[in-house]
Design an enzyme around this catalytic site. Structure first.
Site, PDB file in Angstrom:
ATOM      1  CE  LYS A  45     -22.083 -32.386 -32.825  1.00 46.94           C
ATOM      2  NZ  LYS A  45     -22.090 -31.067 -33.473  1.00 46.94           N
ATOM      3  CD  GLN A  89     -22.234 -29.220 -36.875  1.00 47.12           C
ATOM      4  OE1 GLN A  89     -22.650 -29.607 -35.785  1.00 47.12           O
ATOM      5  NE2 GLN A  89     -20.971 -29.371 -37.234  1.00 47.12           N
ATOM      6  CG  ASP A 112     -21.619 -26.041 -29.902  1.00 43.19           C
ATOM      7  OD1 ASP A 112     -20.996 -27.109 -29.849  1.00 43.19           O
ATOM      8  OD2 ASP A 112     -22.332 -25.698 -30.861  1.00 43.19           O
TER       9      ASP A 112
HETATM   10  N1  GUN Z   1     -18.512 -27.530 -36.326  1.00 45.97           N
HETATM   11  C1  GUN Z   1     -17.372 -28.210 -36.059  1.00 45.97           C
HETATM   12  N2  GUN Z   1     -17.302 -28.496 -34.750  1.00 45.97           N
HETATM   13  C2  GUN Z   1     -18.405 -27.982 -34.174  1.00 45.97           C
HETATM   14  C3  GUN Z   1     -18.907 -27.969 -32.843  1.00 45.97           C
HETATM   15  O1  GUN Z   1     -18.298 -28.470 -31.894  1.00 45.97           O
HETATM   16  N3  GUN Z   1     -20.097 -27.349 -32.673  1.00 45.97           N
HETATM   17  C4  GUN Z   1     -20.783 -26.748 -33.692  1.00 45.97           C
HETATM   18  N4  GUN Z   1     -21.936 -26.148 -33.417  1.00 45.97           N
HETATM   19  N5  GUN Z   1     -20.356 -26.756 -34.931  1.00 45.97           N
HETATM   20  C5  GUN Z   1     -19.169 -27.368 -35.168  1.00 45.97           C
END
Ligand code: GUN
Length: 265
Positions: A45, A89, A112
């Protein structure tokens, strides 16, 4: 187009757009784990943001931070006007309630799309739908099968496929094996997200016109693997690695830009 080509094409469009903006969008990431999968995602990211001229920051918090302290930081991010959107996350340490945290993030900054009041959809399902549209996969009236019922993928995926007018079936760990085989044989679109390496294999029959979207990621000494074995006899199968993970990351950037545009309207 392969997923890699599609993501490259969309990123070029986004780069062109962001380069015209005087104030660049800003994404903040909070991480409270040392999970290898999360580290890889966060790194990806940050790299995407750098490529797309988006400001990004990562706040790595200690694993023993209390829920109350984390909520306080989220509140600061909610109020900080310089942050357009942020994510916490997942997974979080066991002593922190993930649902409480998801609900604490302001829906207007929830990149998200996890908050029930968010106008955005979760990134993995949204990224998948965008790609299927781009590939002109007929969804209206299609038999869509979602394997797995997680909150991050299975459930929101089923909801979005229903919105696309698919006939949606959700199967899971309690589905009887003979029923599983029947559902798979009948499916036009299969989204598999259970984290079981090679679950979809030649035990099952598939429509040769079927599309398989593989969300699974398992790691062993030989590398990353999906929930489906490679090269099943279908029309389109997304690879792992180089598949849905890239679509999720792209959808996150697209969600951030939607929030940015809403704010600057
Ligand atoms: N953990 C696994 N996939 C994701 C996601 O798309 N967003 C977040 N915040 N955590 C994750």
């Amino acid at each position: 187009m392969t997923i890699k080509e599609y993501v490259k094409f969309r990123k070029e469009e986004i780069h062109r757009y962001v380069s015209t903006l005087i104030t660049k969008p800003r994404l903040a990431i909070i991480q409270v784990n040392e999970d290898a999968g999360s580290n890889a995602y966060v790194k990806g990211k940050l790299k995407d943001c750098e490529e797309l001229l988006i400001n990004a920051s990562l706040n790595n918090l200690p694993l023993d931070i209390s829920e109350e302290e984390l909520l306080k930081i989220i509140d600061e991010y909610n109020k900080d006007d310089s942050i357009d959107g942020f994510i916490v996350q997942m997974p979080l340490p066991k002593h922190i309630n993930e649902e409480t945290i998801k609900l604490a993030i302001s829906p207007s900054k929830d990149v998200d799309g996890f908050h029930p009041l968010s106008q955005l959809n979760p990134c993995t399902p949204q990224g998948i739908i965008n790609y299927l549209h781009h590939e002109n996969i007929e969804l209206c009236g299609a038999n869509a099968l979602v394997i797995g019922r997680s909150n991050i993928v299975g459930k929101p995926m089923a909801k979005l496929l229903l919105k696309e007018n698919c006939n949606v079936t959700v199967v899971h760990s309690k589905t009887k094996p003979e029923d599983m085989a029947r559902y798979i044989e009948n499916a036009d679109v299969i989204v598999v997200a259970i984290g079981k390496q090679g679950f979809l294999d030649n035990r099952f029959k598939y429509k040769d016109s079927a599309v398989i979207v593989d969300v699974g990621i398992s790691r062993d000494e030989t590398g990353l693997h999906g929930d489906a074995i490679p090269n099943l006899p279908v029309k389109l199968q997304t690879p792992v690695p180089g598949g849905v993970g890239l679509l999720t990351r792209l959808a996150l950037m697209e969600n951030l830009l939607k929030i940015y545009e809403q704010k600057h309207k």
